[in-house]
Every structure is written in structure tokens, then in C-alpha cells.
Design a protein around this motif. Structure first.
Motif, PDB file in Angstrom:
ATOM      1  N   GLN A 132       0.835  -1.200   0.000  1.00 46.89           N
ATOM      2  CA  GLN A 132       0.000   0.000   0.000  1.00 46.89           C
ATOM      3  C   GLN A 132       0.875   1.258   0.000  1.00 46.89           C
ATOM      4  O   GLN A 132       2.023   1.232   0.435  1.00 46.89           O
ATOM      5  CB  GLN A 132      -0.903   0.000   1.235  1.00 46.89           C
ATOM      6  N   PRO A 133       0.335   2.376  -0.492  1.00 45.22           N
ATOM      7  CA  PRO A 133       1.106   3.620  -0.437  1.00 45.22           C
ATOM      8  C   PRO A 133       1.237   4.133   0.988  1.00 45.22           C
ATOM      9  O   PRO A 133       0.437   3.786   1.861  1.00 45.22           O
ATOM     10  CB  PRO A 133       0.265   4.582  -1.294  1.00 45.22           C
ATOM     11  N   TYR A 134       2.246   4.943   1.220  1.00 50.05           N
ATOM     12  CA  TYR A 134       2.399   5.620   2.499  1.00 50.05           C
ATOM     13  C   TYR A 134       1.639   6.942   2.466  1.00 50.05           C
ATOM     14  O   TYR A 134       1.637   7.638   1.452  1.00 50.05           O
ATOM     15  CB  TYR A 134       3.878   5.892   2.786  1.00 50.05           C
ATOM     16  N   ARG A 135       0.991   7.263   3.602  1.00 48.47           N
ATOM     17  CA  ARG A 135       0.291   8.526   3.745  1.00 48.47           C
ATOM     18  C   ARG A 135       1.102   9.498   4.596  1.00 48.47           C
ATOM     19  O   ARG A 135       1.895   9.091   5.433  1.00 48.47           O
ATOM     20  CB  ARG A 135      -1.065   8.313   4.427  1.00 48.47           C
ATOM     21  N   LYS A 151       3.394   7.106   7.160  1.00 50.43           N
ATOM     22  CA  LYS A 151       3.143   5.730   7.591  1.00 50.43           C
ATOM     23  C   LYS A 151       2.237   5.031   6.601  1.00 50.43           C
ATOM     24  O   LYS A 151       1.535   5.663   5.807  1.00 50.43           O
ATOM     25  CB  LYS A 151       2.581   5.679   8.994  1.00 50.43           C
ATOM     26  N   CYS A 152       2.254   3.697   6.637  1.00 47.67           N
ATOM     27  CA  CYS A 152       1.498   2.894   5.680  1.00 47.67           C
ATOM     28  C   CYS A 152       0.011   3.211   5.742  1.00 47.67           C
ATOM     29  O   CYS A 152      -0.564   3.389   6.815  1.00 47.67           O
ATOM     30  CB  CYS A 152       1.732   1.405   5.971  1.00 47.67           C
ATOM     31  N   LYS A 153      -0.611   3.258   4.591  1.00 54.37           N
ATOM     32  CA  LYS A 153      -2.051   3.512   4.489  1.00 54.37           C
ATOM     33  C   LYS A 153      -2.861   2.509   5.313  1.00 54.37           C
ATOM     34  O   LYS A 153      -3.911   2.836   5.854  1.00 54.37           O
ATOM     35  CB  LYS A 153      -2.474   3.445   3.022  1.00 54.37           C
ATOM     36  N   HIS A 154      -2.369   1.267   5.400  1.00 56.45           N
ATOM     37  CA  HIS A 154      -3.080   0.223   6.139  1.00 56.45           C
ATOM     38  C   HIS A 154      -2.547   0.029   7.551  1.00 56.45           C
ATOM     39  O   HIS A 154      -2.781  -1.016   8.156  1.00 56.45           O
ATOM     40  CB  HIS A 154      -3.039  -1.099   5.372  1.00 56.45           C
ATOM     41  N   TYR A 155      -1.823   1.040   8.077  1.00 57.80           N
ATOM     42  CA  TYR A 155      -1.429   0.945   9.483  1.00 57.80           C
ATOM     43  C   TYR A 155      -2.692   0.806  10.331  1.00 57.80           C
ATOM     44  O   TYR A 155      -2.812  -0.086  11.174  1.00 57.80           O
ATOM     45  CB  TYR A 155      -0.623   2.174   9.902  1.00 57.80           C
ATOM     46  N   ILE A 156      -3.661   1.694  10.093  1.00 58.18           N
ATOM     47  CA  ILE A 156      -4.973   1.558  10.714  1.00 58.18           C
ATOM     48  C   ILE A 156      -5.984   1.331   9.615  1.00 58.18           C
ATOM     49  O   ILE A 156      -6.126   2.149   8.714  1.00 58.18           O
ATOM     50  CB  ILE A 156      -5.368   2.823  11.515  1.00 58.18           C
TER      51      ILE A 156
END
Length: 330
Positions: A132-135, A151-156
Motif C-alpha cells: 500500500q502507499p504511504y500517507r 506511515k502505511c495507508k493500512h497501518y490503521i
């Protein structure tokens, strides 16, 4: 659990369990990007798609502003762990620049402090774990001690921690890029390493046209007009299927950009845009820089596993306000 995409994006298809570029549809995607960069509006492109009879994700030739806009902002066309690259970096980001310009002209950018819209890193940072892209996030927004994090888009995701890849401060990424530039400047020959082999994919339509031409050539009465038509059709298909072998060109571009570098120190945005295609962020505090000629180079960042654990603990426990600036790209 990784969320599955409902539809495979236009330009790809599934072959024996793997996503591959889908010849004719890939050309349509390239046409959409090129037309948009050349000045066509999204609605004009949608009308053209209907006129060409191109089926949408539901298999019907109905297009409007939404699906075309989704294609233009889809970062998967740059290539991921699953999807092979379909659109070149330069063309993709020209399209994003025009989308920003159009949005400003129409007054659609209602949040001027969404700094990810202006960040040169947006769209180029990819998670090395989930793809996933980082935000971009701003900690203590508009306050003393404001800090920009990625941080990663799918961190949360769905209110749960789904990806525990490392967080990075923007300055750490910029410093890693400066280290890369320093190494490339000191050892310029490394940019010439790992030259890929040219591969020309097999095209079913070309094979069919070749067989038809052979069969026509064996007929007693030589059908010249039909032969000319088939030869013309084959030439069009060969042009579509031709692999753009631009390693030499992209390598030369990168070398020239490094030689023309304007600043001796500090983060050079112009140089970054000119030579970097993507940065994969790995959990062992390693940034994998991919240059425009697809050569990759690893640069360590941070202080190793100890720092990684500290970052997780700090971000899992803190209650202070974090301002989220939105998606990594437009």
C-alpha cells in the motif's frame, strides 16, 4: 486479512493466477493518460470511450467522469508487487499535476493545508510489507513542534492495526535520498549496473494474422487486397505489442540530471523528481530506492530494530491530536 479488489483495473487481466498487462486495454489506458495530459477533459475522454465501445468494469460501454478519474489517479499503473507497471512515471505525474491544476481552477481544493497535495514524496512511497502507499500525517498541526510523518495507508484499517511497517519522519526520507545522491555522485558507474534484457511478449492476434497471411498466400488466386489489409492490421498490432525498451534513454536522463544538480547539499526536489520512480519502505529500516531506469539501491535509515519498536510503542500509546493530510496521491 488483506482486502481484495472487486475489479482488476482496466489494462490488466489474470493469467494462471498472476496479474499481467492486457494488450489492447493497456493501450486504452495509455490513451486516457496521454489525452488528458494533452488537454482533453475527463468528460471528453469518457465520451470517447463510449464512442469506441470500450466496456467498463461491469462489461458495458458506459463511461462518465468517475471511472475515468479513477483510472487517472490509480497508482497501481506505476507498478506494485502485484501489478506490473503500465504507465511511465513522467506521464503519470504530468496527469496528477494537471488534476491539481484543474481542481484549483474549479475551486475543489478546499483544504489548503493538506500538504500531501504538494509533497513531492506523495505517490512514490510504497510499503514493503503490504504494497500500500504511504500517507502523510502532521503531528501537532499548526503548533510548536509540528512534525511531518509518513506511515502505511493500512497501518490503521477498519479501526484495527493491520500493517506494522515503520513510521518515518519526512526529514529521514530526504536525508536517505541525499545519501543516495552522494553515492551515485562518488560512484557514477553503478547507475549502469543490471541492464535488463529486452523481452518481446507473444501476441495472439499477431500469430493469428500471420497464419491468415500464410493461408492466403497458398490460394491459387492471389487475393492482393485482402493481403494488404492483413499486413496493415499486423503492422498495427506489432506496433501495439512492441516493448518500449528505454533503459538506455532513462539511464542517460538520470546521469544528466545528476550532472546538472544545482545544489551541493540539502534535499533537491528537482533532482528527486527527475531520477526517482519509487521508494519501497522495508520494516528493517531500509529504503529501497528505484531509479527511473529501474535500478534499485538500498539506503539504511534510522537506528535499526530498537528504533522500530520505540516508534510502535510511541504511536500506539499517545493520545495527542494527529492531523491526517489525506491520501498519498490525488
Amino acid at each position: 486479512m488483506k482486502r481484495m479488489q472487486k475489479h482488476i483495473p482496466l489494462g490488466y487481466h489474470m493469467v494462471q493466477g498472476r496479474i499481467e498487462v492486457d494488450g489492447n486495454n493497456a493501450e486504452i489506458v495509455k490513451m486516457i493518460f496521454q489525452d488528458y495530459v494533452n488537454g482533453a477533459s475527463i468528460n471528453q475522454i469518457a465520451k470517447k470511450m463510449v464512442e469506441l465501445g470500450v466496456p467498463n468494469a461491469n462489461g458495458v460501454p458506459i463511461w462518465n467522469h468517475g471511472p475515468v478519474g479513477n483510472i487517472l489517479k490509480n497508482e497501481q499503473y506505476l507498478g506494485t508487487e502485484v501489478y506490473p507497471a503500465l504507465i511511465g512515471t513522467e506521464l503519470f505525474y504530468k496527469a496528477q499535476d494537471r488534476r491539481q491544476q484543474v481542481s484549483r481552477e474549479l475551486g475543489r481544493i478546499a483544504q489548503p493545508n493538506r500538504l500531501d497535495k504538494q509533497s513531492i514524496l506523495a505517490g512514490r512511497l510504497v510499503c514493503g510489507i503490504c504494497g500500500q502507499p504511504y500517507r502523510r500525517y502532521i503531528e501537532h498541526s499548526n503548533q510548536y513542534g509540528e512534525k511531518v510523518n509518513w506511515k502505511c495507508k493500512h497501518y490503521i484499517y477498519n479501526k484495527r492495526i493491520c500493517c506494522r511497517n515503520i513510521f518515518l519522519i519526512e526529514e529521514e526520507i530526504q536525508n536517505a535520498f541525499e545519501e543516495l545522491v552522494s553515492r551515485l555522485t562518488l560512484h557514477p558507474k553503478i547507475i549502469q549496473e543490471n541492464k535488463p534484457e529486452k523481452k518481446v511478449p507473444y501476441n495472439i492476434k499477431i500469430g493469428k494474422l500471420n497464419r491468415q497471411l500464410i493461408e492466403l498466400g497458398e490460394l491459387p488466386e492471389y487475393p492482393a487486397d485482402e493481403m494488404v489489409r492483413l499486413i496493415y492490421e499486423r503492422a498495427k498490432e506489432q506496433h501495439k505489442a512492441a516493448t518500449i525498451y528505454d533503459w538506455d534513454y532513462q539511464t542517460t536522463k538520470a546521469e544528466e540530471a545528476l550532472k546538472a544538480r544545482k545544489t551541493e547539499s540539502g534535499f533537491d526536489e528537482e533532482l528527486f523528481r527527475a531520477i526517482i520512480r519509487r521508494i519501497r519502505i522495508h520494516p528493517n529500516n531500509r529504503l529501497e530506492f528505484e531509479l527511473i531506469n529501474r535500478m534499485t539501491y538500498d539506503i539504511p535509515v534510522g537506528k535499526g530494530e530498537e528504533q522500530c519498536e520505540t516508534v510502535y510503542q510511541r504511536n500506539d500509546s499517545k493520545k495527542e491530536h494527529i492531523y491526517h493530510t489525506g491520501e498519498s496521491g490525488i
